[in-house]
Motif scaffolding. Structure first.
Motif, PDB file in Angstrom:
ATOM      1  N   PRO A  50       0.804  -1.238   0.000  1.00 16.85           N
ATOM      2  CA  PRO A  50       0.000   0.000   0.000  1.00 16.85           C
ATOM      3  C   PRO A  50       0.833   1.283   0.000  1.00 16.85           C
ATOM      4  CG  PRO A  50      -0.850  -1.571   1.613  1.00 16.85           C
ATOM      5  CD  PRO A  50       0.482  -2.093   1.166  1.00 16.85           C
ATOM      6  N   ARG A  51       2.095   1.221   0.422  1.00 14.40           N
ATOM      7  CA  ARG A  51       2.906   2.426   0.546  1.00 14.40           C
ATOM      8  C   ARG A  51       3.828   2.652  -0.654  1.00 14.40           C
ATOM      9  NH1 ARG A  51       5.886   3.249   5.994  1.00 14.40           N
ATOM     10  NH2 ARG A  51       5.851   5.351   5.088  1.00 14.40           N
ATOM     11  N   LEU A  52       3.739   1.802  -1.657  1.00 12.32           N
ATOM     12  CA  LEU A  52       4.692   1.890  -2.770  1.00 12.32           C
ATOM     13  C   LEU A  52       4.621   3.217  -3.509  1.00 12.32           C
ATOM     14  CD1 LEU A  52       4.610  -1.691  -4.346  1.00 12.32           C
ATOM     15  CD2 LEU A  52       6.408  -0.649  -2.973  1.00 12.32           C
ATOM     16  N   SER A  53       3.432   3.805  -3.603  1.00 14.49           N
ATOM     17  CA  SER A  53       3.297   5.054  -4.356  1.00 14.49           C
ATOM     18  C   SER A  53       3.422   6.290  -3.480  1.00 14.49           C
ATOM     19  CB  SER A  53       1.954   5.086  -5.097  1.00 14.49           C
ATOM     20  OG  SER A  53       0.878   4.971  -4.180  1.00 14.49           O
ATOM     21  N   GLU A  54       3.778   6.114  -2.187  1.00 14.47           N
ATOM     22  CA  GLU A  54       4.009   7.271  -1.326  1.00 14.47           C
ATOM     23  C   GLU A  54       5.331   7.935  -1.690  1.00 14.47           C
ATOM     24  OE1 GLU A  54       3.861   6.346   2.784  1.00 14.47           O
ATOM     25  OE2 GLU A  54       1.859   5.441   2.708  1.00 14.47           O
ATOM     26  N   ARG A  55       5.381   9.243  -1.510  1.00 11.98           N
ATOM     27  CA  ARG A  55       6.621   9.967  -1.783  1.00 11.98           C
ATOM     28  C   ARG A  55       7.709   9.559  -0.793  1.00 11.98           C
ATOM     29  NH1 ARG A  55       4.849  16.210  -3.130  1.00 11.98           N
ATOM     30  NH2 ARG A  55       3.150  15.707  -4.558  1.00 11.98           N
ATOM     31  N   PHE A  56       8.892   9.308  -1.338  1.00 11.96           N
ATOM     32  CA  PHE A  56      10.108   9.026  -0.575  1.00 11.96           C
ATOM     33  C   PHE A  56      10.059   7.690   0.165  1.00 11.96           C
ATOM     34  CE2 PHE A  56       9.608  13.733  -0.525  1.00 11.96           C
ATOM     35  CZ  PHE A  56      10.633  14.021  -1.416  1.00 11.96           C
ATOM     36  N   PHE A  57       9.045   6.850  -0.130  1.00 12.43           N
ATOM     37  CA  PHE A  57       9.016   5.536   0.506  1.00 12.43           C
ATOM     38  C   PHE A  57       9.902   4.575  -0.276  1.00 12.43           C
ATOM     39  CE2 PHE A  57       7.343   1.208   0.751  1.00 12.43           C
ATOM     40  CZ  PHE A  57       7.447   0.993   2.119  1.00 12.43           C
ATOM     41  N   ARG A  58      10.772   3.859   0.449  1.00 12.91           N
ATOM     42  CA  ARG A  58      11.627   2.848  -0.142  1.00 12.91           C
ATOM     43  C   ARG A  58      11.552   1.594   0.715  1.00 12.91           C
ATOM     44  NH1 ARG A  58      14.633   7.543  -0.710  1.00 12.91           N
ATOM     45  NH2 ARG A  58      15.908   7.117   1.129  1.00 12.91           N
ATOM     46  N   VAL A  59      11.439   0.453   0.041  1.00 14.64           N
ATOM     47  CA  VAL A  59      11.301  -0.821   0.738  1.00 14.64           C
ATOM     48  C   VAL A  59      12.596  -1.127   1.474  1.00 14.64           C
ATOM     49  CG1 VAL A  59      10.861  -3.300   0.446  1.00 14.64           C
ATOM     50  CG2 VAL A  59       9.659  -1.631  -0.983  1.00 14.64           C
ATOM     51  N   ASP A  60      12.484  -1.758   2.650  1.00 13.12           N
ATOM     52  CA  ASP A  60      13.672  -2.170   3.405  1.00 13.12           C
ATOM     53  C   ASP A  60      14.566  -3.048   2.536  1.00 13.12           C
ATOM     54  OD1 ASP A  60      12.764  -0.845   5.602  1.00 13.12           O
ATOM     55  OD2 ASP A  60      11.828  -2.606   6.525  1.00 13.12           O
ATOM     56  N   GLY A  61      15.846  -2.767   2.603  1.00 10.63           N
ATOM     57  CA  GLY A  61      16.793  -3.501   1.777  1.00 10.63           C
ATOM     58  C   GLY A  61      17.077  -2.812   0.465  1.00 10.63           C
ATOM     59  N   GLN A  62      16.331  -1.730   0.159  1.00  8.96           N
ATOM     60  CA  GLN A  62      16.545  -0.985  -1.080  1.00  8.96           C
ATOM     61  C   GLN A  62      16.916   0.457  -0.786  1.00  8.96           C
ATOM     62  OE1 GLN A  62      12.913  -1.441  -3.280  1.00  8.96           O
ATOM     63  NE2 GLN A  62      13.219  -3.611  -3.656  1.00  8.96           N
ATOM     64  N   LYS A  63      17.324   0.733   0.451  1.00  5.75           N
ATOM     65  CA  LYS A  63      17.602   2.099   0.853  1.00  5.75           C
ATOM     66  C   LYS A  63      19.090   2.405   0.935  1.00  5.75           C
ATOM     67  CE  LYS A  63      13.407   2.284   3.677  1.00  5.75           C
ATOM     68  NZ  LYS A  63      12.849   2.549   5.023  1.00  5.75           N
ATOM     69  N   SER A  64      19.910   1.440   0.697  1.00  3.50           N
ATOM     70  CA  SER A  64      21.337   1.657   0.838  1.00  3.50           C
ATOM     71  C   SER A  64      22.033   1.459  -0.482  1.00  3.50           C
ATOM     72  CB  SER A  64      21.911   0.680   1.880  1.00  3.50           C
ATOM     73  OG  SER A  64      21.683  -0.649   1.468  1.00  3.50           O
ATOM     74  N   GLY A  65      23.286   1.900  -0.517  1.00  7.97           N
ATOM     75  CA  GLY A  65      24.072   1.780  -1.734  1.00  7.97           C
ATOM     76  C   GLY A  65      24.129   3.088  -2.473  1.00  7.97           C
ATOM     77  N   PRO A  66      25.129   3.251  -3.328  1.00  7.25           N
ATOM     78  CA  PRO A  66      25.311   4.521  -4.019  1.00  7.25           C
ATOM     79  C   PRO A  66      24.236   4.801  -5.042  1.00  7.25           C
ATOM     80  CG  PRO A  66      26.843   2.846  -4.862  1.00  7.25           C
ATOM     81  CD  PRO A  66      26.171   2.243  -3.684  1.00  7.25           C
ATOM     82  N   LYS A  67      23.511   3.807  -5.503  1.00  9.35           N
ATOM     83  CA  LYS A  67      22.509   4.012  -6.550  1.00  9.35           C
ATOM     84  C   LYS A  67      21.100   3.838  -6.022  1.00  9.35           C
ATOM     85  CE  LYS A  67      25.636   4.620  -9.752  1.00  9.35           C
ATOM     86  NZ  LYS A  67      25.837   5.942 -10.372  1.00  9.35           N
ATOM     87  N   GLU A  68      20.902   4.068  -4.718  1.00  3.29           N
ATOM     88  CA  GLU A  68      19.560   3.893  -4.175  1.00  3.29           C
ATOM     89  C   GLU A  68      18.612   4.896  -4.812  1.00  3.29           C
ATOM     90  OE1 GLU A  68      21.357   6.900  -1.293  1.00  3.29           O
ATOM     91  OE2 GLU A  68      21.999   5.262  -2.603  1.00  3.29           O
ATOM     92  N   GLY A  69      17.325   4.538  -4.852  1.00  6.82           N
ATOM     93  CA  GLY A  69      16.355   5.412  -5.492  1.00  6.82           C
ATOM     94  C   GLY A  69      15.977   6.592  -4.617  1.00  6.82           C
ATOM     95  N   THR A  70      15.243   7.505  -5.230  1.00  7.38           N
ATOM     96  CA  THR A  70      14.799   8.693  -4.506  1.00  7.38           C
ATOM     97  C   THR A  70      13.470   8.468  -3.807  1.00  7.38           C
ATOM     98  OG1 THR A  70      13.638   9.549  -6.448  1.00  7.38           O
ATOM     99  CG2 THR A  70      15.955  10.182  -6.179  1.00  7.38           C
ATOM    100  N   GLY A  71      12.787   7.372  -4.122  1.00  7.29           N
ATOM    101  CA  GLY A  71      11.482   7.134  -3.535  1.00  7.29           C
ATOM    102  C   GLY A  71      10.367   7.921  -4.193  1.00  7.29           C
ATOM    103  N   LEU A  72      10.628   8.500  -5.365  1.00  4.37           N
ATOM    104  CA  LEU A  72       9.622   9.308  -6.066  1.00  4.37           C
ATOM    105  C   LEU A  72       9.151   8.666  -7.370  1.00  4.37           C
ATOM    106  CD1 LEU A  72      11.141  12.881  -5.603  1.00  4.37           C
ATOM    107  CD2 LEU A  72       9.148  11.938  -4.451  1.00  4.37           C
ATOM    108  N   GLY A  73       9.844   7.627  -7.838  1.00  8.23           N
ATOM    109  CA  GLY A  73       9.519   7.055  -9.143  1.00  8.23           C
ATOM    110  C   GLY A  73       8.099   6.552  -9.248  1.00  8.23           C
ATOM    111  N   LEU A  74       7.641   5.754  -8.281  1.00  4.77           N
ATOM    112  CA  LEU A  74       6.286   5.199  -8.346  1.00  4.77           C
ATOM    113  C   LEU A  74       5.236   6.255  -8.031  1.00  4.77           C
ATOM    114  CD1 LEU A  74       6.751   1.651  -6.777  1.00  4.77           C
ATOM    115  CD2 LEU A  74       6.774   2.337  -9.185  1.00  4.77           C
ATOM    116  N   ALA A  75       5.591   7.279  -7.248  1.00  5.87           N
ATOM    117  CA  ALA A  75       4.661   8.394  -7.033  1.00  5.87           C
ATOM    118  C   ALA A  75       4.421   9.135  -8.344  1.00  5.87           C
ATOM    119  CB  ALA A  75       5.217   9.349  -5.975  1.00  5.87           C
ATOM    120  N   ILE A  76       5.473   9.307  -9.130  1.00  9.40           N
ATOM    121  CA  ILE A  76       5.327   9.939 -10.451  1.00  9.40           C
ATOM    122  C   ILE A  76       4.445   9.082 -11.347  1.00  9.40           C
ATOM    123  CG2 ILE A  76       6.586  10.594 -12.537  1.00  9.40           C
ATOM    124  CD1 ILE A  76       8.936  11.373 -10.720  1.00  9.40           C
TER     125      ILE A  76
END
Length: 472
Positions: A403-429
């Motif tokens: 249910p939270r996938l399209s929230e702004r800046f939400f990133r699933v646990d395990g996908q928040k680290s690393g140099p290429k992590e997302g901004t959490g805005l793609g699915l909101a867009i």
């Protein structure tokens, strides 16, 4: 008829008053458009001057044609000349023509509250049929109805603002003005109702506030990291080449993250600005999918991911090519980013099909998968949709996170680290673009198996008309 009777006909006096009333009505509407920023000052001035000039010319033309005795000696008037025809109906036709040409919704409300007349813009804005009926049956806004009642009593009324949250958010300002009856103080009163859509203005104001709040919050962490590394490089690490190279690489990654974040924020703001205006052009989803896969081919090859395309039929959709390209690119990039090595991605296009089949097909990942609708169109009878699906064989997403996938800046646990992590805005867009297209957005996922992201767009009725397809 005698020359004295000919000269005493009352039509010229009535024509002067009606012409002035029509000109005043047109000038008032143009002035309101200027006051609230819909027209520039020069455009408003030229429009008012044009209405005034046309009214004078119209009055002179009608007065001379209806009362030629005012221009010739009395003795030349023929006794048996026919009386001039009534001109009240012609005046009404002129007023109706002026209102019909206005691009803003204008309604004339009778003393009973019935919609007596409405220009085409008002009929489209409120969805009026040939018989409009009572105002309360088409505009269920108590504050507007109360203001119209005050105007029908002859009272001055301030502008009224109201908002609609469904099916799409909109903000409207209503201007109400009392109109006296043509027969004097005892005549029936009417009210003029002018509606202006201020959704774009409201969205622009909110966009600026949201952008500042979101940018300041999300940029704080990378800016703090940059400041710390710069301070370290200026201190004891300035003579350590190994540390300097490592810190500069991290600073470069943080700078790239800030750039991606700003680009996504700007993209989201642009989409929200136009969300209340659905697109009207026809696009070919097959071409869009092929273009996106070709553009992302270097990333696909670098990670060793297999890509399968299933482009079925010749389905065309109603949409904005650039925005749908952004949607497909976001979904495919997510699949590449979170897929493991030697994974497989499948991008498919199918349809047209009904809404139920587009939104709730058989589970693709099996009975253990979970599915959720993140955005859905208003239900329409016999509506058909074209579906675009992106399936990956990655880690999948837990049911509680769907249910939270399209929230702004939400990133699933395990996908928040690393140099290429997302901004959490793609699915909101993606969600906002799909909402603008009056389509749907669903996700199906099973941990350890993968995920399927689907969007469905209104199918174009011109399936075989290549001329209607939006140009590349």
């Amino acid at each position: 008829m005698s020359s004295r009777q000919f000269r005493n006909q009352p039509f010229i006096r009535i024509r002067r008053r009606d012409t002035a009333a029509v000109a005043s009505l047109g000038g008032t509407v143009v002035a309101l458009l200027w006051l609230f920023g819909e027209l520039a000052f020069v455009q408003a001035f030229v429009a008012i001057a044009t209405i005034a000039a046309l009214s004078v010319i119209y009055y002179l033309t009608v007065s001379t044609s209806l009362n030629p005795a005012s221009l010739i000696p009395e003795e030349t008037v023929v006794e048996d000349d026919p009386a001039p025809a009534p001109v009240q109906a012609e005046s009404s036709l002129t007023a109706h023509a002026l209102l019909s040409s206005l691009p803003v919704p204008v309604l004339l409300i009778a003393n009973s509250g019935k919609v007596e007349d409405a220009n085409p813009a008002a009929r489209e804005f409120l969805g009026l049929g040939n018989e409009a009926g009572h105002l309360s049956s088409v505009l269920r806004q108590p504050q507007v109805l109360e203001a119209v009642s005050q105007a029908l009593r002859g009272e001055a009324v301030d502008p009224v603002e109201y908002s609609n949250m469904a099916p799409v958010e909109s903000h409207v300002r209503a201007f109400i003005a009392p109109l006296g009856g043509a027969g004097g103080a005892g005549a029936e009163r009417r009210a003029m109702l002018v509606l202006t859509d201020e959704t774009s203005i409201k969205r622009a104001d909110r966009m600026r506030a949201d952008f500042l709040a979101n940018a300041s919050h999300e940029l704080r962490t990378p800016l703090a990291s940059l400041a710390g590394f710069i301070e370290t490089l200026m201190g004891h690490a300035k003579d350590d080449p190994e540390a300097r190279d490592r810190f500069l690489a991290i600073m470069f990654d943080q700078t790239e993250r800030m750039q991606r974040l700003i680009n996504d924020l700007l993209s989201l703001s642009r989409v929200e600005m136009d969300e209340h205006v659905p697109p009207v052009t026809t696009i070919d989803p097959h071409v869009i999918v092929e273009d996106v896969v070709s553009f992302l081919r270097p990333q696909i090859n670098k990670k060793g991911i297999g890509v399968k395309q299933e482009l079925n039929g010749e389905a065309l959709a109603i949409g904005d090519r650039d925005q749908i390209t952004e949607v497909v690119q976001n979904l495919v990039e997510n699949a590449i980013k979170y897929a493991g090595a030697d994974a497989c991605i499948c991008v498919s296009v199918s349809g047209p099909v009904g809404r139920d089949e587009a939104e709730r097909p058989a589970l693709i990942l099996g009975d253990t998968a979970s599915r959720l609708t993140l955005a859905a169109p208003a239900q329409e009878v016999d509506a058909e949709y074209v579906t675009i699906r992106v399936q990956d064989t990655g880690k999948g997403i837990e049911r509680r996170d769907l249910p939270r996938l399209s929230e702004r800046f939400f990133r699933v646990d395990g996908q928040k680290s690393g140099p290429k992590e997302g901004t959490g805005l793609g699915l909101a867009i993606v969600k906002h673009i799909v909402n603008r297209h009056r389509g749907g957005f669903t996700v199906e996922s099973a941990p350890g198996i993968g995920s399927v992201f689907s969007i469905f767009l209104p199918a174009s009725p011109h399936v075989s008309d290549e001329a209607d397809v939006q140009a590349d």
